[in-house]
Design an enzyme around this catalytic site. Structure first.
Site, short mmCIF file in Angstrom:
data_model
loop_
_atom_site.label_atom_id
_atom_site.label_comp_id
_atom_site.label_asym_id
_atom_site.label_seq_id
_atom_site.Cartn_x
_atom_site.Cartn_y
_atom_site.Cartn_z
N GLY A 1 -35.81 -26.44 19.24
CA GLY A 1 -35.22 -27.01 18.53
C GLY A 1 -36.28 -27.86 17.32
N CYS B 1 -4.73 -21.43 10.72
CA CYS B 1 -3.28 -22.68 10.87
C CYS B 1 -4.67 -23.27 10.99
CB CYS B 1 -2.16 -21.73 10.54
SG CYS B 1 -1.58 -20.58 10.42
N TYR C 1 -26.39 -19.53 15.54
CA TYR C 1 -24.62 -20.46 16.41
C TYR C 1 -23.58 -19.99 15.64
CZ TYR C 1 -28.68 -22.27 18.71
OH TYR C 1 -29.89 -22.23 19.84
C1 PLP Z 1 -30.22 -24.02 23.21
C2 PLP Z 1 -31.64 -24.31 23.70
C3 PLP Z 1 -32.55 -23.37 23.37
C4 PLP Z 1 -32.83 -23.27 21.76
O1 PLP Z 1 -32.54 -24.16 21.05
P1 PLP Z 1 -32.84 -24.01 19.06
O2 PLP Z 1 -32.08 -25.27 18.80
O3 PLP Z 1 -32.19 -23.20 18.84
O4 PLP Z 1 -34.25 -23.60 19.03
C5 PLP Z 1 -33.98 -23.59 23.79
N1 PLP Z 1 -33.90 -24.44 25.60
C6 PLP Z 1 -33.01 -24.97 25.96
C7 PLP Z 1 -33.21 -25.14 27.33
C8 PLP Z 1 -32.10 -24.42 25.22
O5 PLP Z 1 -30.92 -24.96 26.01
#
Ligand code: PLP
Length: 394
Positions: free
Chosen positions: A218, A335, A364
């Site tokens: 995150g 389209c 992503y």
């Molecule tokens: C997607 C995900 C991550 C990575 O998230 P980021 O926002 O890309 O850092 C880490 N742990 C879990 C469980 C996830 O689903």
């Protein structure tokens, strides 16, 4: 005729410097895993392999991608809705920890492990009920969620684990992944302190040993002019926070995806047409959101720069369309009105034949896109050395 440019460009040397710098300041008792769903490109995994403590995967396909670059590297296996065949393969392929997301999954895992006679370590993924979690545009906890288990189910999970019949599945700690794209190190630190408090409370209440606390990913990347997450500042805060002392013998895992890769891949697409409709201009690219869905997915504008080209004059004898000092929407070849990468970009000069290069396209981007919608050819994938020569050639 030359094919119009449509490519993903990977700057692996810059990615390598970045991961090295991240790991260089990583404190003792902490580990850095890469969540490969952000970008599972094998060359990216190979670049990260010598630096990270392991990879986080959420399917057998992802596990296979990791095992393709390394048989030994530690793997964390997470994700909702794990099937029995996935649990079976996870056990056979020897993942380090399984993140258990529900009581049913836990019961199935205990059954599968007993049947195969294989031991495994697990973390329970918890969905905290606190309203104090930082708010980002993707928040996965602190509200009803299909991810992890509610706090008040932990007791039942631990009871299931302590059943005398269970001799193979070992509880090791807790996993949290509550949000995505948090750009604020201070709030990230507060969130981790909240995790620490919760874990300490559960250790006391349920009288269990905890050897791993996974605080998820995150870490945020900015797609506008605000700063991205500042890892260095975060680590400074982290070291001052007292968490390292509170951990005792336990380890703390980070598992970011986006922040590790986002900045080191570019998506380049050639401008094919310029249209003016009513009072608006549209640049139509050879490419679009079927290759790079992130801006459509989040309804945001994606940062870009323009590489101007000069071969138009050699090819055509009619006037080259272009705009100067104006606003333009940058759209793709699909389209669909959703195929939009930027809604109102101010450009100095943009002409048909120029190449629009979208920065921060490493996370992503390709991996979440609907590649075959409309059946256009996929982009080419280039890695720094190849890409330099192609670019110089034009
Ligand atoms: C997607 C995900 C991550 C990575 O998230 P980021 O926002 O890309 O850092 C880490 N742990 C879990 C469980 C996830 O689903």
């Amino acid at each position: 005729m030359d094919e119009p440019v449509c490519a993903y460009l990977h700057d692996l040397p810059a990615l390598q410097s970045h991961i090295k710098a991240m790991v260089d300041i990583l404190p003792k008792k902490t580990c850095l895993f890469y969540a490969i769903k952000a970008n599972p490109d094998p060359k990216i995994l190979k670049t990260l392999l010598p630096y990270v403590d392991g990879f986080e995967v959420a399917s057998l396909g992802e596990l296979q991608r990791v095992r393709y670059v390394s048989e030994e590297i530690p793997v964390l296996f997470g994700g909702p809705g794990k099937k029995e065949y996935e649990l079976e393969q996870a056990l056979k392929k020897g993942v380090s920890y399984i993140h258990v997301e529900s009581l049913l999954e836990l019961r199935k895992l205990i059954g599968v492990a007993a049947q195969l006679d294989i031991d495994t370590n697990i973390l329970l993924r918890v969905n905290l009920h606190e309203r104090t979690l930082p708010v980002t545009n993707v928040t996965m906890a602190g509200k009803p969620s299909p991810f992890g288990m509610d706090e008040w189910i932990i007791e039942e999970a631990l009871t299931i684990l302590q059943d005398v019949e269970n001799t193979h599945v070992h509880f090791r700690g807790f996993h949290f992944h509550s949000l995505s794209n948090n750009k604020h190190p201070d709030r990230h630190m507060e969130m981790i302190l909240l995790y620490m408090e919760k874990v300490e409370e559960w250790k006391r209440t349920f009288n269990v040993e905890v050897s791993v606390i996974n605080v998820g990913g995150g870490l945020g990347v900015s797609y506008d002019d605000k700063p991205s997450f500042d890892w260095e500042r975060f680590i400074t805060l982290f070291k001052k926070s007292g968490v390292l002392d509170r951990l005792g013998e336990a380890e703390l895992f980070f598992e970011p995806g986006r922040y590790i890769v986002a900045d080191f891949v570019y998506y380049a697409a050639e401008m094919i047409d310029l249209k003016s409709s009513m009072d608006q201009h549209f640049a139509i690219l050879r490419g679009g959101t079927h290759h790079h869905r992130l801006p459509a997915s989040w309804g945001q504008d994606h940062p870009f720069s323009i590489v101007s080209t000069d071969d138009w004059e050699w090819t055509y004898d009619f006037k080259r369309p272009g705009i100067h000092d104006d606003f333009i929407s940058i759209v793709g070849e699909l389209c669909s009105p959703k195929d939009r990468l930027h809604s109102r970009a101010k450009v100095e000069t943009l002409r048909v034949g120029d190449i629009v290069v979208f920065e921060k396209s490493g996370a992503y981007s390709w991996t979440i896109s609907h590649h075959d919608f409309l059946g256009h050819p996929h982009p080419v994938f280039l890695y720094k050395d190849e890409w330099k020569t192609k670019k110089e050639e034009g």
